[in-house]
Design a protein around this motif. Sequence first.
Motif, short mmCIF file in Angstrom:
data_model
loop_
_atom_site.label_atom_id
_atom_site.label_comp_id
_atom_site.label_asym_id
_atom_site.label_seq_id
_atom_site.Cartn_x
_atom_site.Cartn_y
_atom_site.Cartn_z
N ARG A 85 -21.23 -15.89 -3.59
CA ARG A 85 -21.05 -15.19 -4.86
C ARG A 85 -21.76 -13.86 -4.76
O ARG A 85 -22.95 -13.81 -4.45
N LEU A 86 -21.03 -12.76 -4.99
CA LEU A 86 -21.61 -11.42 -5.00
C LEU A 86 -21.74 -10.98 -6.45
O LEU A 86 -20.75 -10.92 -7.18
N ILE A 87 -22.96 -10.68 -6.85
CA ILE A 87 -23.22 -10.24 -8.22
C ILE A 87 -23.69 -8.79 -8.17
O ILE A 87 -24.56 -8.44 -7.38
N THR A 88 -23.08 -7.95 -9.00
CA THR A 88 -23.54 -6.57 -9.18
C THR A 88 -23.79 -6.37 -10.67
O THR A 88 -23.33 -7.18 -11.48
N PRO A 89 -24.49 -5.31 -11.05
CA PRO A 89 -24.70 -5.09 -12.48
C PRO A 89 -23.38 -4.96 -13.25
O PRO A 89 -23.32 -5.31 -14.42
N ALA A 90 -22.33 -4.49 -12.60
CA ALA A 90 -21.05 -4.30 -13.28
C ALA A 90 -20.21 -5.58 -13.33
O ALA A 90 -19.45 -5.77 -14.28
N GLU A 91 -20.33 -6.45 -12.34
CA GLU A 91 -19.49 -7.65 -12.27
C GLU A 91 -20.33 -8.85 -11.85
O GLU A 91 -21.02 -8.78 -10.83
N PRO A 92 -20.21 -9.95 -12.57
CA PRO A 92 -21.01 -11.12 -12.22
C PRO A 92 -20.52 -11.84 -10.96
O PRO A 92 -21.31 -12.39 -10.23
N GLY A 93 -19.25 -11.83 -10.68
CA GLY A 93 -18.73 -12.49 -9.49
C GLY A 93 -18.71 -14.00 -9.63
O GLY A 93 -19.41 -14.58 -10.45
N GLU A 94 -17.88 -14.62 -8.81
CA GLU A 94 -17.73 -16.07 -8.81
C GLU A 94 -17.95 -16.58 -7.39
O GLU A 94 -17.79 -15.85 -6.42
N PHE A 95 -18.30 -17.86 -7.26
CA PHE A 95 -18.38 -18.47 -5.94
C PHE A 95 -16.98 -18.56 -5.36
O PHE A 95 -16.01 -18.82 -6.07
N GLY A 96 -16.88 -18.34 -4.07
CA GLY A 96 -15.60 -18.46 -3.40
C GLY A 96 -15.79 -18.58 -1.90
O GLY A 96 -16.89 -18.36 -1.37
N THR A 97 -14.72 -18.92 -1.22
CA THR A 97 -14.74 -19.05 0.23
C THR A 97 -13.48 -18.42 0.80
O THR A 97 -12.54 -18.12 0.08
N GLY A 98 -13.50 -18.23 2.10
CA GLY A 98 -12.30 -17.78 2.80
C GLY A 98 -12.13 -16.28 2.85
O GLY A 98 -12.89 -15.51 2.26
N SER A 99 -11.07 -15.88 3.56
CA SER A 99 -10.85 -14.45 3.81
C SER A 99 -10.45 -13.70 2.54
O SER A 99 -10.81 -12.53 2.38
N ARG A 100 -9.73 -14.33 1.64
CA ARG A 100 -9.35 -13.65 0.39
C ARG A 100 -10.59 -13.30 -0.42
O ARG A 100 -10.72 -12.20 -0.95
N HIS A 101 -11.51 -14.24 -0.53
CA HIS A 101 -12.75 -14.00 -1.28
C HIS A 101 -13.59 -12.94 -0.56
O HIS A 101 -14.17 -12.06 -1.21
N LEU A 102 -13.64 -13.00 0.76
CA LEU A 102 -14.38 -12.00 1.53
C LEU A 102 -13.82 -10.61 1.27
O LEU A 102 -14.58 -9.67 1.00
N HIS A 103 -12.50 -10.46 1.31
CA HIS A 103 -11.89 -9.15 1.07
C HIS A 103 -12.17 -8.65 -0.35
O HIS A 103 -12.37 -7.45 -0.57
N GLU A 104 -12.18 -9.53 -1.31
CA GLU A 104 -12.50 -9.14 -2.69
C GLU A 104 -13.94 -8.64 -2.79
O GLU A 104 -14.22 -7.63 -3.44
N CYS A 105 -14.86 -9.34 -2.16
CA CYS A 105 -16.27 -8.90 -2.17
C CYS A 105 -16.42 -7.56 -1.46
O CYS A 105 -17.12 -6.67 -1.95
N LEU A 106 -15.75 -7.39 -0.33
CA LEU A 106 -15.84 -6.13 0.41
C LEU A 106 -15.21 -4.98 -0.37
O LEU A 106 -15.71 -3.85 -0.34
N ARG A 107 -14.14 -5.27 -1.11
CA ARG A 107 -13.53 -4.25 -1.95
C ARG A 107 -14.50 -3.79 -3.03
O ARG A 107 -14.66 -2.60 -3.29
N ARG A 108 -15.18 -4.74 -3.65
CA ARG A 108 -16.16 -4.40 -4.68
C ARG A 108 -17.30 -3.57 -4.11
O ARG A 108 -17.78 -2.63 -4.74
#
Length: 162
Positions: A85-108
């Motif tokens: 789970r990646l949390i930033t002040p702008a977005e709390p984020g959710e727990f996730g796994t796999g390449s789709r979740h990784l790409h979403e975190c990297l995009r953020r």
Amino acid sequence: RIDWKATARSRTLIVREFAAEDERKVTVYFDTRVPGGEVPAMTLREKIEAESTGHSFAASPRFENAVSQAAALVAHFCNTEAEVRLITPAEPGEFGTGSRHLHECLRRLAVIEPDFQADPAIRMFNNLDEIFTDTHESHNLLITATFNETLTIPAGTQVITF
């Protein structure tokens, strides 16, 4: 570990893997606050001109290095099949796994901007206990430029300063 009883019953080697749940959940909180005197502020026009001429500009080299470190950590844990789970002040984020979740975190992380403050220590973390809700089930990482030694953080939280 070899399960000797199951091996004896089945007459084939049986191996059991045990992974504790706490090793499989990681929360990364990326604090975007940076001391304001670090870099002269650029106007929007100057930023656009720099990008259009192909020159890259780093608003804060320390901040950019911290973003790279956060991306590497998230990628590492996602590749080990941990729930991240990646949390930033702008977005709390959710727990996730796999390449789709990784790409979403990297995009953020790719579009994250530093929050320059004259005195970032004034606005301290009041809600770390709320952010790291499952400290007993998760590894918690706090990435920040404004860590204060007197700050109380939840047990088990590791602090990375940049």
